[in-house]
Design a protein around this motif. Structure first.
Motif, short mmCIF file in Angstrom:
data_model
loop_
_atom_site.label_atom_id
_atom_site.label_comp_id
_atom_site.label_asym_id
_atom_site.label_seq_id
_atom_site.Cartn_x
_atom_site.Cartn_y
_atom_site.Cartn_z
N GLU A 59 47.15 64.01 -83.81
CA GLU A 59 48.13 63.98 -85.27
C GLU A 59 48.93 65.24 -85.30
OE1 GLU A 59 43.86 64.71 -86.79
OE2 GLU A 59 44.91 63.29 -85.21
N ASN A 60 48.61 66.36 -84.64
CA ASN A 60 49.19 67.58 -84.77
C ASN A 60 50.36 67.70 -83.63
OD1 ASN A 60 47.67 68.54 -86.74
ND2 ASN A 60 46.08 69.39 -85.30
N ILE A 61 50.37 66.84 -82.83
CA ILE A 61 51.77 66.95 -81.91
C ILE A 61 52.96 66.61 -82.59
CG2 ILE A 61 52.70 65.74 -79.68
CD1 ILE A 61 49.92 65.24 -79.07
N PRO A 62 53.89 67.41 -82.42
CA PRO A 62 55.08 67.12 -83.37
C PRO A 62 55.61 65.67 -83.14
CG PRO A 62 55.22 69.10 -82.18
CD PRO A 62 53.95 68.34 -81.57
N ALA A 63 56.37 65.16 -84.15
CA ALA A 63 56.82 63.87 -84.21
C ALA A 63 58.00 63.46 -82.81
CB ALA A 63 57.50 63.51 -85.29
N GLU A 64 58.79 64.84 -82.58
CA GLU A 64 59.72 64.62 -81.49
C GLU A 64 59.41 64.44 -80.31
OE1 GLU A 64 60.25 69.34 -80.64
OE2 GLU A 64 61.74 68.19 -82.22
N VAL A 65 57.96 64.84 -79.96
CA VAL A 65 57.26 64.63 -78.87
C VAL A 65 56.90 63.43 -78.78
CG1 VAL A 65 55.19 65.35 -77.34
CG2 VAL A 65 56.60 66.99 -78.66
#
Length: 465
Positions: A59-65
């Protein structure tokens, strides 16, 4: 790499990883990453506009990724543990995941490449090469394994795509085998990373393979201490120049008329290309004179003349955490160094002793990796015994799990310094604040011992004013 507008780094706080992150950021990519610990380096990346998080959770991975799988490159450091939650998820989702070394290989493909390899000395030597060429006005790029003081960074961006690239070629995990250099420097082939190689013979074999990838008509600068099999592995037609500090060691490239004045070294460069007299190096240590010999010879190969070379050598200010003077007064000195191999520690401490004869030397050392501590315990104890006082921190594990029976106590038992102890970081700070028996302090190690440096600087600046 243009097909990946988004780049996500697993282990972005590593010195080599952060250089790549900065390259992608400078070239218009959307860069983000994870690391387990916040450091001054990750803080600097964040200040430069790179999103960094510190908890290993999807859940900490950025949305753009998350939203652009096909257009996202994931760059992986070998230091990331196999049980990483984010790595496992990205792998199962089919992301393009490549090791740092593979990306570096792609970025240097088709470029004139100067690669600096060696079990120690490669960061300083590669920073010297980059500095000498840059100071002489040549267009050059560099990916470095440390923060070069002159550049204020571990990355030097070239102005054009035709510029040569200086690369620190890391032997860990055989990473340097993605590189095909035009010019290679091998600073040392001492045993290290035996957790990967098993024995020194396998390490030498990897260096031979690296040297065998030098491009046709290329050059190899080889330290006189290197295993002779490495020179034999160079492709036919490779120009081989062996270097060493003195002519007695038998190299074609050496220093003459070496003298030390304070922190400065003066010497003449005796090179197969051209002799250059009256060089002045402001970074102490005979090992740094030797490193500069190799760097200066590469600069000569690139067309840098004697006057340019003199000016560039005089202007070189080193790499952070490599023989770095943190606090200096008339009577006392505090130094910090990245040394994490017995040979490096011995070279550093002997240089400190030569600079400050008769001074009482305290060393705070943090062993790096359980396997390295196990494999070189005798050498660590012997080299640390050069000091008058040795304070050992617990082993910094990095990527490793603990090994039964391998602790800092293994080193303590065979250290012969008059005063020795295992301490916590807080105890090391308290001793610096209250104990006035030492004249010179050195923090040494490759883990997170550098987090002590700002606090020790404050304590000792106040005490020694």
């Amino acid at each position: 790499m243009k097909q990946f507008p988004y780049v996500f780094f697993l282990g972005i706080g590593g010195i080599g990883m952060s250089a790549l992150a900065r390259w992608f950021q400078a070239n218009g990519h959307h860069v983000s990453g994870y690391d387990k610990t916040e450091t001054p380096l990750t803080q600097a990346l964040a200040a430069e506009g790179i999103a960094v998080h510190y908890a290993d959770a999807v859940e900490n991975i950025p949305a753009e990724v998350l939203e652009n799988r096909a257009q996202c490159l994931v760059v992986l450091t070998p230091a990331i543990p196999a049980d990483s939650v984010e790595w496992e998820w990205l792998r199962t989702q089919g992301y393009d995941i490549r090791k740092r070394s593979q990306v570096l290989g792609v970025l240097t493909q088709g470029r004139y490449t100067i690669a600096v390899a060696g079990t120690h000395g490669k960061t300083t030597t590669s920073s010297m090469v980059a500095h000498l060429l840059h100071h002489a006005g040549l267009d050059v790029g560099a990916f470095l394994g440390g923060i070069a003081v002159n550049l204020g960074s571990n990355l030097l961006l070239p102005a054009t795509s035709e510029a040569p690239i200086v690369v620190e070629a890391d032997e860990y995990d055989r990473s340097f085998l993605t590189l095909f250099p035009d010019v290679a420097i091998v600073t040392s082939t001492d045993a290290d990373h035996l957790d990967i190689y098993g024995d020194q013979s396998a390490l030498i074999e990897s260096f031979c393979q690296f040297v065998g990838q030098i491009k046709p008509g290329g050059a190899l600068l080889l330290n006189h201490t290197a295993d002779p099999r490495v020179a034999a592995a160079a492709p036919v037609g490779t120009r081989i120049i062996r270097y060493g500090l003195t002519a007695e060691q038998g190299p074609e490239l050496f220093a003459a008329n070496v003298s030390a004045e304070g922190h400065q070294f003066h010497f003449d460069l005796r090179s197969p290309q051209e002799t250059v007299t009256d060089l002045e190096l402001a970074v102490p240590g005979y090992h740094n004179v030797e490193n500069m010999l190799a760097a200066a010879a590469v600069a000569q190969i690139q067309g840098v003349g004697p006057e340019q070379l003199r000016a560039a050598v005089a202007a070189y200010r080193g790499v952070r955490r490599r023989f770095e003077f943190v606090v200096t007064t008339r009577k006392n000195v505090y130094l910090d160094d990245y040394a994490h191999h017995p040979r490096e520690i011995e070279a550093f401490l002997r240089s400190v002793r030569a600079l400050y004869p008769g001074k009482r030397l305290r060393v705070i050392f943090q062993p790096h990796l359980f396997t390295r501590t196990r494999d070189f315990a005798e050498g660590f104890s012997k080299s640390l015994s050069i000091a008058d006082e040795v304070f050992l921190l617990d082993i910094y594990p990095a990527r490793e799990k603990p090994l039964p029976g391998i602790t800092s106590a293994v080193l303590l038992a065979n250290i012969t310094a008059p005063i020795k102890a295992i301490v916590t970081k807080q105890q090391a700070l308290d001793a610096a604040r209250t104990d006035e028996h030492f004249d010179v302090l050195a923090t040494v190690g490759a883990g997170d011992i550098d987090t002590l440096v700002p606090q020790l600087k404050l304590i000792l600046t106040e005490r020694w004013k």
